[in-house]
Design a protein around this motif. Structure first.
Motif, PDB file in Angstrom:
ATOM      1  N   ARG A  28       0.838  -1.204   0.000  1.00 44.58           N
ATOM      2  CA  ARG A  28       0.000   0.000   0.000  1.00 44.58           C
ATOM      3  C   ARG A  28       0.868   1.248   0.000  1.00 44.58           C
ATOM      4  O   ARG A  28       0.604   2.209  -0.727  1.00 44.58           O
ATOM      5  N   ALA A  29       1.915   1.231   0.833  1.00 48.50           N
ATOM      6  CA  ALA A  29       2.825   2.378   0.885  1.00 48.50           C
ATOM      7  C   ALA A  29       3.588   2.518  -0.428  1.00 48.50           C
ATOM      8  O   ALA A  29       3.799   3.628  -0.929  1.00 48.50           O
ATOM      9  N   LEU A  30       4.014   1.397  -0.995  1.00 39.33           N
ATOM     10  CA  LEU A  30       4.745   1.417  -2.259  1.00 39.33           C
ATOM     11  C   LEU A  30       3.886   1.987  -3.377  1.00 39.33           C
ATOM     12  O   LEU A  30       4.347   2.817  -4.183  1.00 39.33           O
ATOM     13  N   ASP A  42       7.919 -12.324   0.500  1.00 39.53           N
ATOM     14  CA  ASP A  42       8.955 -12.413   1.532  1.00 39.53           C
ATOM     15  C   ASP A  42      10.163 -11.638   1.028  1.00 39.53           C
ATOM     16  O   ASP A  42      10.691 -11.937  -0.041  1.00 39.53           O
ATOM     17  N   PHE A  43      10.601 -10.616   1.769  1.00 38.24           N
ATOM     18  CA  PHE A  43      11.740  -9.819   1.330  1.00 38.24           C
ATOM     19  C   PHE A  43      12.326  -9.074   2.522  1.00 38.24           C
ATOM     20  O   PHE A  43      11.802  -9.160   3.641  1.00 38.24           O
ATOM     21  N   TYR A  50      13.837   0.385   1.414  1.00 42.07           N
ATOM     22  CA  TYR A  50      14.282  -0.149   0.125  1.00 42.07           C
ATOM     23  C   TYR A  50      14.613  -1.626   0.269  1.00 42.07           C
ATOM     24  O   TYR A  50      15.260  -2.042   1.231  1.00 42.07           O
ATOM     25  N   SER A  51      14.157  -2.437  -0.698  1.00 42.81           N
ATOM     26  CA  SER A  51      14.422  -3.873  -0.696  1.00 42.81           C
ATOM     27  C   SER A  51      15.243  -4.250  -1.919  1.00 42.81           C
ATOM     28  O   SER A  51      14.823  -3.977  -3.052  1.00 42.81           O
ATOM     29  N   PRO A  52      16.419  -4.864  -1.724  1.00 43.20           N
ATOM     30  CA  PRO A  52      17.200  -5.306  -2.890  1.00 43.20           C
ATOM     31  C   PRO A  52      16.460  -6.349  -3.712  1.00 43.20           C
ATOM     32  O   PRO A  52      16.609  -6.400  -4.933  1.00 43.20           O
ATOM     33  N   GLU A  53      15.635  -7.187  -3.056  1.00 45.12           N
ATOM     34  CA  GLU A  53      14.868  -8.182  -3.809  1.00 45.12           C
ATOM     35  C   GLU A  53      13.827  -7.508  -4.712  1.00 45.12           C
ATOM     36  O   GLU A  53      13.645  -7.891  -5.866  1.00 45.12           O
ATOM     37  N   ILE A  54      13.159  -6.482  -4.203  1.00 43.10           N
ATOM     38  CA  ILE A  54      12.168  -5.770  -5.013  1.00 43.10           C
ATOM     39  C   ILE A  54      12.879  -4.950  -6.093  1.00 43.10           C
ATOM     40  O   ILE A  54      12.376  -4.807  -7.214  1.00 43.10           O
ATOM     41  N   HIS A  61      16.830  -0.309  -8.978  1.00 35.54           N
ATOM     42  CA  HIS A  61      17.244  -0.224  -7.576  1.00 35.54           C
ATOM     43  C   HIS A  61      17.134   1.196  -7.019  1.00 35.54           C
ATOM     44  O   HIS A  61      17.508   1.436  -5.882  1.00 35.54           O
ATOM     45  N   LEU A  62      16.608   2.101  -7.825  1.00 36.96           N
ATOM     46  CA  LEU A  62      16.331   3.457  -7.344  1.00 36.96           C
ATOM     47  C   LEU A  62      14.822   3.708  -7.316  1.00 36.96           C
ATOM     48  O   LEU A  62      14.369   4.835  -7.457  1.00 36.96           O
ATOM     49  N   TYR A  63      14.052   2.636  -7.108  1.00 39.40           N
ATOM     50  CA  TYR A  63      12.598   2.806  -7.146  1.00 39.40           C
ATOM     51  C   TYR A  63      12.074   3.680  -6.005  1.00 39.40           C
ATOM     52  O   TYR A  63      10.971   4.232  -6.096  1.00 39.40           O
ATOM     53  N   LEU A  64      12.853   3.828  -4.939  1.00 33.90           N
ATOM     54  CA  LEU A  64      12.493   4.767  -3.871  1.00 33.90           C
ATOM     55  C   LEU A  64      13.430   5.973  -3.827  1.00 33.90           C
ATOM     56  O   LEU A  64      13.417   6.727  -2.853  1.00 33.90           O
ATOM     57  N   ASN A  65      14.235   6.141  -4.861  1.00 30.09           N
ATOM     58  CA  ASN A  65      15.241   7.205  -4.831  1.00 30.09           C
ATOM     59  C   ASN A  65      15.455   7.745  -6.241  1.00 30.09           C
ATOM     60  O   ASN A  65      16.565   7.720  -6.774  1.00 30.09           O
TER      61      ASN A  65
END
Length: 448
Positions: A28-30, A42-43, A50-54, A61-65
């Motif tokens: 939901r937050a994502l 599971d991650f 930030y999750s390296p798996e996601i 790897h910058l999906y939150l940045n």
């Protein structure tokens, strides 16, 4: 990198997200921040969520940045404050997030009991298109709320409650009362459990950034400067002094003028000779690794043997550090230390100033063979360097760090960088005056 991961030296101490309820909160937050959802059940996440798996799942790897500026975050638990920050773009980001969680721990604990908290570290810029934009990054504010808008609803409820108390006909305003009841169902009882985060401005005049090949900006020191890995990328910037990492003399002068460093063998609270010996060992390992030698299970006598066998291949830095070690440990000949020497920066550590962490990070980059300091002070550089080392060196370094550092991080840091102030900010007593205090290459000779 598998060896580092198995040893807990990479992706270690992350927060485990599992269970349908927790995963759904994260999603939901994502979706609130990025419009995306993960299919993983599971991650693991870092302090920012930030999750390296996601990151692998999204191939981003910058999906939150986005663009490496204004980092977004997702908090599922206040326990994330103990996690590292991955994919660091600004050296101040983790401390800001950690301070934010600590400043609002009780409120965040209550909020994350029911929902995820999503937010953003807001700079005054949205992109760093040129090095000059780095100087617009001076302070950070944090905007945060739950995905259901608990804080927004609580703020609105406060406004309505003030109207109810202060307006003459508030008691008779059925619409106002109905709105208050509706908002109370979303925000909870704000009279008993006030829901409000401490909105603090976090100053960051001095920082390292990965942009433009890596830059260190020192603005609040008496003699400001920008130090860059690639000076050719900088162009025109609003600061008088810009140094490239290869300009050793100018950097040495900058550090000296601002009193940012001190010699390891004169530093209070550490065994300077032991630190120099370890730095020498790392240099020996670096030289021996290129020869295809098995470096597992080396003893002190093995290290001396390697140094003798490969003395011709050892760089000048080794011999310069050995002269300092001999002087500090055995009262040998007084060595002359100048910034042109390869071992000059290896002989230094950050002085106890507010810029200590940033200076130790810079020294780690100036001393690439000191793998322990690089791992502790500049992990982004360590992981990048590790990928290019011979496998024998990778195996030795991973085993050494797992054995000597991971088992006692606090003790290892204290042995290297000295005693840190405790909760009372009390430092240890001054050491007894010895040979290092009475005579040395960095000070005048004094008689007892």
């Amino acid at each position: 990198m598998k060896r580092l991961i198995q040893s807990g030296l990479m992706f270690g101490n992350l927060y485990h997200v599992s269970g349908s309820a927790m995963v759904e909160r994260y999603n939901r937050a994502l979706a609130h921040l990025t419009g995306k959802r993960s299919t993983l059940t599971d991650f693991h996440v870092d302090i920012s969520g930030y999750s390296p798996e996601i990151g692998d799942e999204f191939e981003d790897h910058l999906y939150l940045n986005h663009r490496g500026v204004n980092r977004q975050f997702i908090l599922l638990s206040t326990e994330q404050k103990r996690c590292p920050l991955l994919n660091v773009k600004f050296s101040t980001s983790r401390e800001i997030l950690k301070s934010f969680i600590a400043d609002n721990e009780a409120q965040l604990f209550a909020l994350t009991a029911r929902d995820a908290v999503a937010g953003e570290l807001v700079n005054s810029v949205f992109d760093i298109s040129s090095p000059a934009r780095l100087f617009d990054v001076a302070r950070v504010t944090i905007e945060a709320d739950t995905t259901s808008g608990t804080l927004r609803h609580a703020g609105k409820l406060h406004e309505l409650a003030d109207r109810f108390r202060n307006e003459e006909d508030g008691w008779f305003d059925d619409v106002l009362i109905a709105d208050m009841i509706e908002l109370a169902g979303k925000s909870g009882d704000i009279s008993r459990n006030p829901v409000k985060l401490n909105q603090k401005v976090y100053e960051q005049p001095d920082f390292w950034t990965s942009h433009f090949g890596g830059c260190y900006l020192f603005r609040s020191v008496p003699h400001p400067a920008l130090i860059c890995a690639d000076k050719g990328q900088v162009g025109e910037v609003p600061i008088q002094f810009v140094f490239g990492l290869e300009e050793r003399n100018r950097i040495a002068k900058f550090l000296s003028l601002n009193e940012l460093v001190e010699p390891v063998v004169k530093a209070r609270g550490v065994d300077g000779a032991a630190i120099l010996q370890q730095k020498m060992d790392f240099i020996v390992i670096d030289a021996a690794a290129d020869q295809g030698i098995d470096l597992t299970g080396l003893t002190r006598s093995d290290m001396r043997r390697l140094a003798r066998q490969h003395s011709d291949a050892l760089p000048r830095a080794y011999h310069e550090l050995r002269a300092q070690w001999r002087w500090a440990e055995e009262g040998g000949k007084w060595p002359r230390i100048v910034s042109d020497d390869e071992g000059y920066f290896y002989s230094l550590r950050a002085a106890d100033t507010e810029w200590k962490d940033l200076v130790n990070m810079l020294l780690a980059e100036l001393c690439p063979m000191d793998v322990r300091q690089m791992f502790i002070c500049h992990k982004e550089l360590f992981y990048c360097s590790y990928a290019g080392w011979p496998d024998t060196k990778r195996a030795y370094v991973a085993e050494f760090l797992a054995r000597e550092y991971m088992v006692d991080k606090v003790g290892a840091r204290e042995a290297l960088f000295g005693h840190e102030p405790d909760m009372k900010n009390e430092l240890p007593p001054e050491p007894v005056r010895d040979i290092v205090d009475r005579v040395g290459p960095w000070g005048a000779v004094r008689r007892s």
